[in-house]
Design an enzyme around this catalytic site. Structure first.
Site, short mmCIF file in Angstrom:
data_model
loop_
_atom_site.label_atom_id
_atom_site.label_comp_id
_atom_site.label_asym_id
_atom_site.label_seq_id
_atom_site.Cartn_x
_atom_site.Cartn_y
_atom_site.Cartn_z
N LEU A 96 0.87 -1.16 0.00
CA LEU A 96 0.00 0.00 0.00
C LEU A 96 0.92 1.22 0.00
O LEU A 96 1.92 1.25 0.72
CB LEU A 96 -0.90 0.02 1.25
CG LEU A 96 -1.94 -1.09 1.39
CD1 LEU A 96 -2.74 -0.91 2.68
CD2 LEU A 96 -2.88 -1.13 0.20
N ASP A 97 0.57 2.22 -0.80
CA ASP A 97 1.39 3.43 -0.85
C ASP A 97 1.47 4.08 0.52
O ASP A 97 0.64 3.84 1.40
CB ASP A 97 0.80 4.43 -1.85
CG ASP A 97 0.85 3.91 -3.28
OD1 ASP A 97 1.67 3.02 -3.56
OD2 ASP A 97 0.07 4.40 -4.10
N ILE A 98 2.46 4.94 0.70
CA ILE A 98 2.69 5.56 2.00
C ILE A 98 1.48 6.36 2.47
O ILE A 98 1.22 6.47 3.67
CB ILE A 98 3.96 6.46 1.95
CG1 ILE A 98 4.40 6.86 3.37
CG2 ILE A 98 3.75 7.66 1.05
CD1 ILE A 98 5.77 7.50 3.42
#
Length: 238
Positions: free
Chosen positions: A101-103
């Site tokens: 999952l992206d930051i």
């Protein structure tokens, strides 16, 4: 299994650290002080204690994490905190997040050391569905929904596989749409690129489910728990 390997995997301590504890007489096997760190034990039945605490061996562990913003989905990173850092007090050796999952993306993340299960959940051939809640800076139309259903062009050789775009509600004043998006792939920044393809940006993104695994609403951002037997059996059966 060698005793030092067993101790290391149960506690996260290094081999040298557990060997020192064995030499100090702080480790027992079936009630008898261990004489050597390389002695063989039955990891499924031997009663092992270290410094008075009974240890229990698990080959695989599975954690459901509600990922908060600001953490990267990695085992280590030189610039940012990782999702593994959130598992405070746990033996995190060999643990890794299943997928990324992206930051700035939040929500469901499975963390485990089971490589086979991870492969099954991430393999494109398995078509494991992943559902996200998103807020888009635009008003979703029936045409957008149809485009998702038939396959979105995100600039690659092939269109994205059919996906579901469901409108939850519309904020007419802000011109925003809250939607549920379900995909069966895991392309780089896929949700954001699909939104861009219909002329919108993603303002908020949260993963709600992955296959049969659904984010526990009782978990606040940054909290985690072990999977239940039912959850694990359901994942394995897919």
């Amino acid at each position: 299994m060698r005793l030092d390997k067993y101790l290391s995997e149960c506690t996260g301590k290094t081999r040298s650290q557990v060997k020192a504890l064995v030499k100090k007489g702080l480790v027992t096997v079936d009630g008898v002080p261990a004489k050597s760190p390389d002695m063989k034990i039955d990891e499924t039945s031997s009663a092992v204690t270290m410094d008075g605490k009974t240890l229990s061996y698990e080959k695989y562990v599975y954690y459901m994490l509600n990922k908060p913003e600001g953490y990267v989905s990695a085992t280590n990173d030189n610039l940012h905190k990782t999702v593994i850092d959130l598992l405070s007090g746990e033996n995190t050796r060999d643990l890794f997040p299943v997928g990324r999952l992206d930051i700035d993306t939040v929500g469901l993340l499975l963390i485990t050391n089971d490589g086979a299960l991870s492969h099954d959940l991430l393999s494109p051939a398995k078509h494991v569905a992943k559902t996200y809640e998103a807020i888009l800076d635009g008003i979703v139309t029936d045409e957008d929904i149809t485009m998702f259903k038939t396959g979105v062009d995100i600039g690659e050789e092939k269109l994205c596989k059919p996906a579901t775009l469901k409108v939850v509600d519309i904020d007419e004043n802000k011109g925003h749409s809250r939607v549920y998006i379900t995909i069966t792939e895991g392309k780089f920044h896929q949700i954001k690129r699909m939104a861009n393809a219909i002329g919108m940006d993603v303002l908020f993104l949260k993963r709600l489910s992955m296959g049969s695994l659904v984010l526990d609403p009782a978990l606040s951002p940054g909290e985690y728990r072990r999977l239940t037997e039912d959850e694990l059996n359901s994942l394995r059966s897919k």
